[in-house]
Write a protein that holds these residues in place. Structure first.
Motif, short mmCIF file in Angstrom:
data_model
loop_
_atom_site.label_atom_id
_atom_site.label_comp_id
_atom_site.label_asym_id
_atom_site.label_seq_id
_atom_site.Cartn_x
_atom_site.Cartn_y
_atom_site.Cartn_z
N ILE A 31 43.60 38.81 47.86
CA ILE A 31 43.00 39.09 46.57
C ILE A 31 42.79 37.79 45.84
N SER A 32 41.56 37.53 45.46
CA SER A 32 41.28 36.31 44.71
C SER A 32 41.23 36.62 43.23
N LYS A 33 41.74 35.70 42.42
CA LYS A 33 41.67 35.86 40.97
C LYS A 33 40.26 35.48 40.52
N ARG A 34 39.61 36.40 39.81
CA ARG A 34 38.24 36.15 39.39
C ARG A 34 38.21 35.69 37.94
N SER A 60 50.95 42.57 47.65
CA SER A 60 49.86 42.54 46.68
C SER A 60 50.06 41.41 45.68
N LEU A 62 48.22 41.51 42.79
CA LEU A 62 47.79 42.02 41.49
C LEU A 62 48.95 41.90 40.49
N TYR A 67 49.09 46.42 36.69
CA TYR A 67 48.88 47.41 37.75
C TYR A 67 50.23 47.94 38.21
N THR A 72 49.13 50.55 42.45
CA THR A 72 48.10 49.62 41.97
C THR A 72 47.19 50.23 40.92
N GLU A 611 36.14 44.97 44.38
CA GLU A 611 37.03 43.81 44.30
C GLU A 611 38.48 44.27 44.27
N ASP A 612 39.37 43.31 44.37
CA ASP A 612 40.82 43.56 44.30
C ASP A 612 41.25 44.67 45.26
N THR A 634 39.01 48.18 43.18
CA THR A 634 38.33 48.29 41.90
C THR A 634 36.82 48.31 42.11
N ARG A 678 39.35 52.21 39.18
CA ARG A 678 40.29 51.81 40.23
C ARG A 678 40.47 52.99 41.19
#
Length: 723
Positions: A31-34, A60, A62, A67, A72, A611-612, A634, A678
């Motif tokens: 998971i990349s932080k956007r 995870s 998140l 979350y 999540t 995403e996520d 998401t 989600r």
């Protein structure tokens, strides 16, 4: 100071807060932080795209404060320490907890209200079922729906920075009510925090700046400041400048916002509740928008406060506290709270009603609606009815945001209890009226049958033989009408009663009126349109099914010029002999539309992105079968939010590991009330697989759109070893 859940076909198991069995693995793909820019670029992608996921079961990443760690699903939360506040960044805010409903206008405006009403919710520590932003399964949640009586809603907990769950802010804003968070420090630890952030101008400005940024980011309207600990000389010296700076900055960034001080600390730093505004605490009152007094006041203290020099011209900014639990030496409380409110209003003050959830906490949950309606009816003589001011359309199915089932067009769509305040629609006047000769009528929410959502409005009572009919006011509002206005009215009457709709209108230019006196209005009785009328044909074509299990739909047209809708009323007329008539009528939905909107062009959902993503698996059934794989992700999309009532999110299996198995049926996952959702705990076929996620817009009028207007994205997935 003391959803919608996931819905799926048989065979798709869902338990949104299911704890994984011991030995199971919980994890997700990378998971990349956007950043905000990256999120925008996601939405800039073209629609109907495909993504590929390689399934890995890693922990995870998140953030747990946003979350649920097990499922999540997005949750609302507070900030518990000063460090959390000072380190807060907008880029790390919870995107799901941002309120999506703008603050509606109302009459009279807050600045023109002579005696305002604030409620401080203080419900069992806060962040209960309401923390689940997309809703949850719960049989008897606490809900508030008497919005027409109040001006300000304050979400309260004992965490340092209480950020209101977006579901509460959305519901409040829909009715023109301000939503406030709480900044609180208590006891020894609170004193230490105050020593740090009130040490000097730079530190208190840093804390205030963060509070302003948080309110602006999450879309709520200000803060209750509650300092319940002793302050040192330095800290108390900087408290009033902190309040003044916070108030000024918040007014600049969030127009119409409020900062209210709770009566606790004195100007010398002593913690001593005054139960009034006086020389010992006025320095804080002078620095912000108002004071919320403690509860142990007397009528004598109210009299003194009314003549106090600092109160002159600001009586409405003094919110006299009333503890519904009636703790200590107080006036009224419980079902006698009206006695306290009567005295507060007698002396011209606003009020802060603390813990109205007493009707929920201290009584049988099965009687919650009855007790809440009783409580507010007893107060109603001392409360002002506020009229929402809006443009067309006016639409409500009277859903209170929870129910025993979820209904759509009179049919049960989800046969289990649910709670999601985002689904609460514009609320009517809940009233009770006594008539001559033993007659009476009342309106209240009814979860036993509904047209859309979780409840209908039940109008019931007895028409005495001395009267021919009753007229019940359902809405009090101000909505300028179109030259040609279309109205639909869905209801289910009992035998022996004829039900009709009546409207009251006034000149449209009075929609800018800000006074509190009653405006002259005139009654209009709209004429029912035949089913072969062009507007009715278009309406039926748009809404599809419009008859269901005894529900009656009537359509009307009004041709008026320069008029505004002031009241919506329902009349019930005896249809038979002159004798006492017991009646009931379930009102399922009222819509008032610009007739031209029935022919307006529709818009497609665009730029669906995923995403996520988090993949999870359970431990299997213990019979040697493979563990089930669950998708969490998401979805975001682009669509004009003012054109949608909500969105329905579906999925469909297109291909599984066995190519000979045909695609599966489309299944509903859940509903979204913003342009993101989600997906949680979606059981998918074993990899390699291909599925499609679809976003269906439901128009404001409740019309479903052709699938060509839906958004969709395909997601293929494989194990790492399958590549």
């Amino acid at each position: 100071m003391d959803g919608e859940n996931v819905e799926q076909d048989k065979g798709v198991q869902v338990n949104r807060r299911r704890k994984r069995e011991e030995g199971s693995e919980v994890g997700g793909g990378k998971i990349s932080k956007r950043s905000e820019t990256e999120v925008e670029s996601c939405l800039d992608d073209s629609a109907d795209v495909a993504v590929h996921e390689v399934i890995t079961f890693q922990p995870s990443t998140l953030p747990a404060q946003h979350y649920d760690p097990d499922t999540t699903e997005p949750i609302s939360s507070s900030l518990k320490t000063l460090d959390e506040l000072l380190l807060w960044k907008r880029s790390e805010a919870n995107p799901f907890n941002i309120a999506t409903v703008p603050l509606a206008s109302r009459q009279p405006a807050l600045s023109d209200s002579r005696g305002r009403t604030l409620i401080c919710h203080d419900m069992m520590g806060g962040y209960l079922e309401d923390r689940f932003i997309q809703g949850t399964e719960v049989g008897a949640p606490y809900v508030f729906y008497h919005w027409q009586y109040i001006d300000i809603f304050n979400y309260f907990s004992h965490h340092m920075v209480t950020i209101p769950p977006a579901v509460w802010t959305n519901a409040a804003h829909k009715h023109g009510v301000l939503s406030l968070g709480t900044f609180i420090t208590e006891w020894t630890d609170g004193g230490k925090m105050c020593e740090v952030f009130l040490a000097e101008e730079e530190t208190y400005r840093s804390a205030a700046d963060k509070l302003v940024q948080i309110a602006h980011c999450y879309g709520f309207d200000g803060w209750l400041i509650n300092i319940e600990n002793v302050l040192t000389v330095t800290a108390v010296k900087n408290m009033a400048p902190f309040l003044r700076y916070l108030t000024d900055q918040l007014h600049e960034r969030v127009p119409g916002s409020l900062v209210i001080w709770y009566d606790s600390v004195l100007q010398n730093g002593t913690l001593k509740w005054q139960n009034e505004l006086n020389d010992s605490n006025r320095v804080f009152f002078d620095a912000c928008d108002g004071i919320f007094t403690n509860y142990n006041w007397t009528e004598s203290s109210l009299e003194g406060m009314a003549s106090y020099s600092a109160a002159q011209g600001r009586l409405a900014d003094i919110y006299v506290g009333i503890d519904v639990f009636a703790r200590g030496e107080v006036v009224g409380g419980k079902f006698e709270t009206n006695k306290a409110l009567q005295l507060v209003r007698k002396h011209g003050f606003s009020t802060a009603i603390f813990a109205p959830g007493w009707v929920y906490e201290c009584h049988d949950k099965a009687d919650f609606r009855k007790n809440q309606d009783k409580f507010w009816f007893l107060l109603s003589d001392h409360l002002h009815i506020h009229r929402p001011v809006s443009t067309l359309p006016l639409i409500s199915s009277f859903c209170q945001g929870f129910g025993k089932s979820f209904y759509w067009r009179g049919q049960v769509e989800q046969d289990r209890s649910w709670f999601n305040l985002n689904a609460q629609e514009l609320q009517p006047l809940y009233t009770k009226q006594s008539l001559e000769d033993g007659g009476w009528w009342t309106t209240h929410g009814c979860p036993e049958d509904a047209w859309a959502g979780g409840s209908s409005l039940l109008l019931e009572g007895t028409i005495p033989k001395s009267l021919q009919k009753i007229i019940a006011r359902i809405f009090s509002l101000h909505v300028p009408l179109a030259t040609k206005t279309f109205i639909s009215f869905v209801y289910k009457p009992s035998l022996g009663a004829r039900v009709s709709l009546e409207l009251k209108t006034t000149d449209a230019d009075l929609c800018t009126y800000s006074g509190t006196e009653e405006i002259p209005s005139r009654s209009v009785h709209p004429v029912v349109l035949r089913e072969d009328h062009n507007l009715v044909k278009q309406f039926i074509q748009s809404c599809g099914q419009w008859r269901s299990d005894g529900w009656i739909t009537r359509c009307f047209q009004l041709d008026l010029s320069g008029c505004a809708l002031r009241e919506v009323l329902v009349s019930v007329v005896r249809d038979g002999e002159e004798q006492d008539l017991d009646f009931n009528c379930r009102i399922g939905e009222i819509m008032v539309l610009d007739a031209e909107s029935l022919f307006a062009p529709t818009f497609p959902v665009r730029s669906v992105c995923v995403e996520d993503v988090v993949w999870q698996k359970d431990a299997g059934e213990g019979d040697g079968s493979s563990p089930k794989i669950h998708l969490n992700a998401t979805l975001r999309w682009s669509y004009p939010p003012q054109l949608a009532r909500h969105w329905r999110v579906h999925w469909q299996r297109l291909r599984g590991p066995d190519p000979r198995v045909p695609p599966g049926p489309m299944a509903l996952i859940g509903r979204s009330y913003s342009t993101m959702y989600r997906v949680v705990d979606l059981e998918v076929p074993d990899p390699p697989g291909l599925l499609e996620l679809l976003v269906e817009p439901i128009s404001r009028e409740g019309f479903s759109l052709n699938q060509s207007y839906w958004g969709r994205i395909t997601l293929s997935y494989t194990h790492a070893i399958d590549i």
